[in-house]
Motif scaffolding. Structure first.
Motif, mmCIF file in Angstrom:
data_model
loop_
_atom_site.group_PDB
_atom_site.id
_atom_site.type_symbol
_atom_site.label_atom_id
_atom_site.label_comp_id
_atom_site.label_asym_id
_atom_site.label_seq_id
_atom_site.Cartn_x
_atom_site.Cartn_y
_atom_site.Cartn_z
ATOM 1 N N GLN A 96 13.751 8.228 -7.209
ATOM 2 C CA GLN A 96 13.477 8.106 -8.638
ATOM 3 C C GLN A 96 14.428 9.035 -9.383
ATOM 4 O OE1 GLN A 96 11.010 5.696 -9.621
ATOM 5 N NE2 GLN A 96 11.440 5.305 -7.450
ATOM 6 N N LYS A 97 15.455 8.457 -9.966
ATOM 7 C CA LYS A 97 16.552 9.250 -10.519
ATOM 8 C C LYS A 97 16.156 10.105 -11.714
ATOM 9 C CE LYS A 97 19.476 7.631 -7.519
ATOM 10 N NZ LYS A 97 20.006 8.507 -6.442
ATOM 11 N N LYS A 134 12.149 13.688 -4.338
ATOM 12 C CA LYS A 134 12.941 12.653 -4.985
ATOM 13 C C LYS A 134 12.239 11.298 -5.048
ATOM 14 C CE LYS A 134 17.363 14.709 -3.542
ATOM 15 N NZ LYS A 134 18.631 14.477 -2.786
ATOM 16 N N CYS A 135 11.152 11.146 -4.309
ATOM 17 C CA CYS A 135 10.559 9.813 -4.161
ATOM 18 C C CYS A 135 9.092 9.786 -4.584
ATOM 19 C CB CYS A 135 10.716 9.338 -2.714
ATOM 20 S SG CYS A 135 12.426 9.272 -2.147
ATOM 21 N N TYR A 136 8.849 10.054 -5.842
ATOM 22 C CA TYR A 136 7.502 9.934 -6.382
ATOM 23 C C TYR A 136 7.570 9.506 -7.842
ATOM 24 C CZ TYR A 136 8.211 14.526 -8.603
ATOM 25 O OH TYR A 136 8.686 15.565 -9.363
ATOM 26 N N LYS A 137 6.478 8.869 -8.297
ATOM 27 C CA LYS A 137 6.352 8.431 -9.680
ATOM 28 C C LYS A 137 5.130 9.090 -10.314
ATOM 29 C CE LYS A 137 8.260 3.723 -9.207
ATOM 30 N NZ LYS A 137 7.923 2.279 -9.368
ATOM 31 N N ASP A 138 5.219 9.357 -11.597
ATOM 32 C CA ASP A 138 4.097 9.894 -12.347
ATOM 33 C C ASP A 138 3.200 8.737 -12.784
ATOM 34 O OD1 ASP A 138 2.312 11.079 -14.083
ATOM 35 O OD2 ASP A 138 3.829 12.203 -15.189
ATOM 36 N N VAL A 139 1.939 8.733 -12.302
ATOM 37 C CA VAL A 139 1.000 7.659 -12.659
ATOM 38 C C VAL A 139 -0.296 8.244 -13.238
ATOM 39 C CG1 VAL A 139 1.926 5.990 -11.004
ATOM 40 C CG2 VAL A 139 0.129 7.588 -10.274
ATOM 41 N N THR A 140 -0.204 9.428 -13.816
ATOM 42 C CA THR A 140 -1.393 10.114 -14.332
ATOM 43 C C THR A 140 -2.171 9.241 -15.308
ATOM 44 O OG1 THR A 140 -0.095 12.152 -14.174
ATOM 45 C CG2 THR A 140 -2.214 12.287 -15.293
ATOM 46 N N HIS A 141 -1.464 8.507 -16.144
ATOM 47 C CA HIS A 141 -2.120 7.689 -17.170
ATOM 48 C C HIS A 141 -3.021 6.609 -16.581
ATOM 49 C CE1 HIS A 141 1.401 5.283 -16.044
ATOM 50 N NE2 HIS A 141 0.723 4.244 -16.478
ATOM 51 N N GLU A 142 -2.851 6.290 -15.299
ATOM 52 C CA GLU A 142 -3.701 5.289 -14.668
ATOM 53 C C GLU A 142 -5.072 5.858 -14.291
ATOM 54 O OE1 GLU A 142 -1.873 3.156 -11.452
ATOM 55 O OE2 GLU A 142 0.094 3.093 -12.437
ATOM 56 N N TYR A 143 -5.221 7.177 -14.379
ATOM 57 C CA TYR A 143 -6.443 7.816 -13.918
ATOM 58 C C TYR A 143 -7.225 8.555 -14.998
ATOM 59 C CZ TYR A 143 -4.946 6.830 -9.159
ATOM 60 O OH TYR A 143 -4.582 6.191 -8.003
ATOM 61 N N ALA A 191 -7.779 15.950 -12.368
ATOM 62 C CA ALA A 191 -6.356 15.930 -12.031
ATOM 63 C C ALA A 191 -5.525 16.097 -13.294
ATOM 64 C CB ALA A 191 -5.990 14.620 -11.340
ATOM 65 N N ALA A 192 -4.717 17.143 -13.314
ATOM 66 C CA ALA A 192 -3.782 17.327 -14.421
ATOM 67 C C ALA A 192 -2.616 16.370 -14.287
ATOM 68 C CB ALA A 192 -3.271 18.763 -14.444
ATOM 69 N N LYS A 193 -2.253 16.095 -13.024
ATOM 70 C CA LYS A 193 -1.174 15.164 -12.731
ATOM 71 C C LYS A 193 -1.506 14.366 -11.477
ATOM 72 C CE LYS A 193 2.095 15.125 -15.707
ATOM 73 N NZ LYS A 193 2.383 13.849 -16.396
ATOM 74 N N VAL A 194 -1.139 13.077 -11.489
ATOM 75 C CA VAL A 194 -1.244 12.222 -10.310
ATOM 76 C C VAL A 194 0.122 11.581 -10.088
ATOM 77 C CG1 VAL A 194 -2.329 10.214 -9.242
ATOM 78 C CG2 VAL A 194 -3.686 11.744 -10.695
ATOM 79 N N TYR A 195 0.596 11.691 -8.867
ATOM 80 C CA TYR A 195 1.896 11.122 -8.513
ATOM 81 C C TYR A 195 1.727 10.074 -7.416
ATOM 82 C CZ TYR A 195 3.670 15.179 -11.051
ATOM 83 O OH TYR A 195 3.937 16.116 -12.023
ATOM 84 N N ARG A 196 2.642 9.111 -7.409
ATOM 85 C CA ARG A 196 2.612 8.022 -6.410
ATOM 86 C C ARG A 196 3.818 8.114 -5.495
ATOM 87 N NH1 ARG A 196 1.031 2.930 -9.177
ATOM 88 N NH2 ARG A 196 -0.972 3.981 -8.831
ATOM 89 N N ALA A 202 0.832 -1.199 0.000
ATOM 90 C CA ALA A 202 0.000 0.000 0.000
ATOM 91 C C ALA A 202 0.869 1.252 0.000
ATOM 92 C CB ALA A 202 -0.918 0.010 1.222
ATOM 93 N N THR A 203 0.327 2.296 -0.607
ATOM 94 C CA THR A 203 0.951 3.613 -0.547
ATOM 95 C C THR A 203 -0.140 4.632 -0.802
ATOM 96 O OG1 THR A 203 2.780 4.982 -1.349
ATOM 97 C CG2 THR A 203 1.636 3.645 -2.983
ATOM 98 N N SER A 204 0.241 5.864 -1.152
ATOM 99 C CA SER A 204 -0.764 6.867 -1.482
ATOM 100 C C SER A 204 -0.409 7.542 -2.792
ATOM 101 C CB SER A 204 -0.908 7.906 -0.370
ATOM 102 O OG SER A 204 0.291 8.615 -0.170
ATOM 103 N N ASP A 205 -1.422 7.848 -3.565
ATOM 104 C CA ASP A 205 -1.303 8.677 -4.755
ATOM 105 C C ASP A 205 -1.829 10.064 -4.395
ATOM 106 O OD1 ASP A 205 -0.355 6.490 -6.080
ATOM 107 O OD2 ASP A 205 -2.086 6.234 -7.399
ATOM 108 N N TYR A 206 -1.410 11.069 -5.142
ATOM 109 C CA TYR A 206 -1.853 12.421 -4.821
ATOM 110 C C TYR A 206 -1.778 13.311 -6.053
ATOM 111 C CZ TYR A 206 3.129 13.633 -4.788
ATOM 112 O OH TYR A 206 4.446 13.830 -5.149
ATOM 113 N N THR A 207 -2.591 14.330 -6.030
ATOM 114 C CA THR A 207 -2.454 15.409 -6.999
ATOM 115 C C THR A 207 -2.077 16.650 -6.208
ATOM 116 O OG1 THR A 207 -3.481 16.638 -8.811
ATOM 117 C CG2 THR A 207 -4.933 15.992 -6.994
#
Length: 521
Positions: free
Chosen positions: A313-314, A334-343, A302-307, A256-261
């Motif tokens: 994440q280099k 430094k520690c997030y991923k772009d997951v916008t396409h999932e939403y 949401a224009a962007k969603v990050y995880r 588990a984690t959290s996504d956010y805009t």
């Protein structure tokens, strides 16, 4: 004798070599910067090495490699003279009461601001006892829970092993009175399928919903809460709810984690919610403490969603900035991923710059309008006076901007990214020939209006000011509201507009005007 001495030393060196922990290069850098806490970090590593638990040692080194990017910042409330002001947050029952108290403090002490008092970086403060306990209990849940055995090590170390959900204070939530593990030990007996991760998560979430509630007053709480504070308060904001849910799920072997805009694209504020990570790495959204998995839907665009992830994440902007170059706060992590396409449906957006680029500026930002100002939501490298933004949410108004001296400046015209991926530039040169008739300051009011289109949603007697965008908000005039729509003549056409009530909180939404209607963004 000489031969025996050489043999003895050779064997001794071999034994010493075998008994030494082999740190990765990144873990060595963490040790080097851990200051007085190096002894604690080494103690934990030696513990797992000594009892020959290479899997747990590898998990520990994963934490070490990424630990310097995680911390808790203690924040205080200060006046204009940098004198700390007492803020008894727990005394207030709701947001309005807390905001009134904050306003009263500003009357007494002048303008107030939050300020960092202390930064506790994890690798410089964390104890070996905490690390050992966290790792042992994480592995225990992974190995023993019937639904957890589907996870591979990659998912485990990113979404079950980590000891924090965001930037909250570090606390022993896995082991504190065995709270989460003991509370849900009977869940398998309640399940139709004991290997079903989603079913297990639903049962845990149902319990959390029964005792922990959302309270908007926590928007005035300076930090995310730790577990102990949440157990006392039994309420919090979205980030608190997501962290509590993360604790309960991870403690029971559920990824588990959290996504956010960072900023809603068609409303004010921001939002965070949980995701359950499945064995294949795919995520199922859930608003921890509020709704069941698979039924959760975002309330705004949401224009962007990050995880949030634990590992660095280099490819993130933080690793690309040159010396002394700064980025907007939300994008400097430094520690997030772009997951916008999932939403949502997404398109890449290319921006060609016609203006002069400020000195030492290497990046361009796309911004959304949120709570009265443009806020950066994504970044792109400037190459040959152009920048390409990846995976942008559609049906949203954007503005390209530079970030200079910690402020954002327009770098082009606002535009609408349509559902088909086209850019509709808002830079009209003509005036409306017909009268512009306005009924509201937000879409929510229009949605409630009568179909005859004559209903208005203004406060009678209040002054409203209409702005249009031209390298900034330009006033087109003010009117006093009556029971009738507000009417404006000779307004510049094909622009972005903003109608604001005097002394409002600036939550009014921007709009375009087509076919005699306000189109909201």
């Amino acid at each position: 004798m000489k031969f025996k001495t050489i043999l003895f030393f050779g064997i001794s060196l071999l034994l010493i070599s075998c008994s030494m922990v082999k740190y990765t290069e990144q873990a060595k850098l963490t040790l080097k910067s851990s200051e007085k806490n190096k002894k604690e970090l080494k103690k934990a590593a030696k513990y797992f090495h000594k009892i020959d638990q290479s899997d747990r040692l590898d998990a520990l080194l994963f934490l070490y490699e990424n630990m310097p990017s995680h911390s808790f910042v203690k924040i205080g409330l200060f006046d204009e003279n940098e004198v700390e002001v007492t803020w008894n947050f727990s005394e207030f029952k709701d947001y309005d009461e807390a905001k009134t108290a904050m306003d009263s403090l500003e009357v007494e002490f002048g303008e107030l601001h939050w300020k960092k008092k202390e930064k506790r970086i994890d690798h410089q403060t964390i104890s070996s006892e905490f690390l050992i306990d966290n790792i042992d209990l994480a592995f225990k849940a992974w190995e023993e829970k019937p639904w957890s055995k589907k996870y591979d090590y990659t998912v485990f170390k990113e979404y079950i092993l980590p000891y924090r959900g965001s930037n909250e204070p570090i606390e022993s939530w896995r082991s504190w009175r065995g709270y989460f593990m003991d509370s849900y030990k009977d869940i398998p007996a309640q399940m139709f399928d004991q290997t079903d991760i989603i079913e297990a998560a639903q049962l845990i979430n149902k319990d959390l919903t029964s005792w922990f509630k959302f309270n908007s007053k926590y928007y005035l709480h300076p930090t995310d809460q730790g577990l102990f504070e949440m157990l006392m308060s039994k309420e919090g904001r979205c980030e608190d709810i997501t962290n509590l849910t993360i604790y309960a799920l991870r403690a029971n072997g559920i990824g588990a984690t959290s996504d956010y805009t960072p900023h809603w694209a068609n409303a004010g504020n921001n939002h965070a919610w949980n995701v359950i990570i499945l064995p294949d790495g795919k995520a199922t959204p859930i608003m921890g403490n509020d709704s069941d998995p698979s039924r959760y839907k975002l309330s705004s665009k949401a224009a962007k969603v990050y995880r949030k992830v634990f590992s660095e994440q280099k490819d993130n902007l933080a690793f690309k900035l040159m010396n002394n170059e700064k980025a907007p706060a939300w994008l400097s992590g430094k520690c997030y991923k772009d997951v916008t396409h999932e939403y949502t449906k997404v398109f890449d957006v290319n921006i060609a710059l016609d203006c002069e680029i400020p000195d030492s500026t290497n990046y361009l930002y796309l911004c959304v309008f949120n709570s009265g100002e443009w806020k950066a939501i994504h970044w792109a490298k400037i190459n040959n006076k152009a920048a390409n933004f990846t995976d942008m949410g559609v049906d949203i108004a954007y503005l390209p901007m530079f970030y200079v001296d910690k402020k954002l400046f327009p770098a082009g015209y606002p535009f609408i990214l349509t559902k088909n991926g086209d850019k509709k530039i808002l830079n009209g040169n003509n005036l409306f020939e017909e009268e512009v008739v306005l009924h509201s300051v937000t879409k929510k009011n229009i949605d409630r209006s009568n179909k005859d289109g004559r209903t208005v949603f203004f406060e009678k007697g209040e002054k409203y000011e209409l702005f249009y965008w031209e390298d900034g908000w330009e006033s087109f005039g003010t009117q006093i509201a009556t029971e009738k729509p507000l009417r404006f003549n000779k307004l510049p056409a094909k622009r972005l507009y903003w109608l604001v009530k005097e002394n409002s909180n600036e939550e009014e939404r921007i709009f375009t005007y087509d076919n005699n209607k306000q189109i909201w963004w």
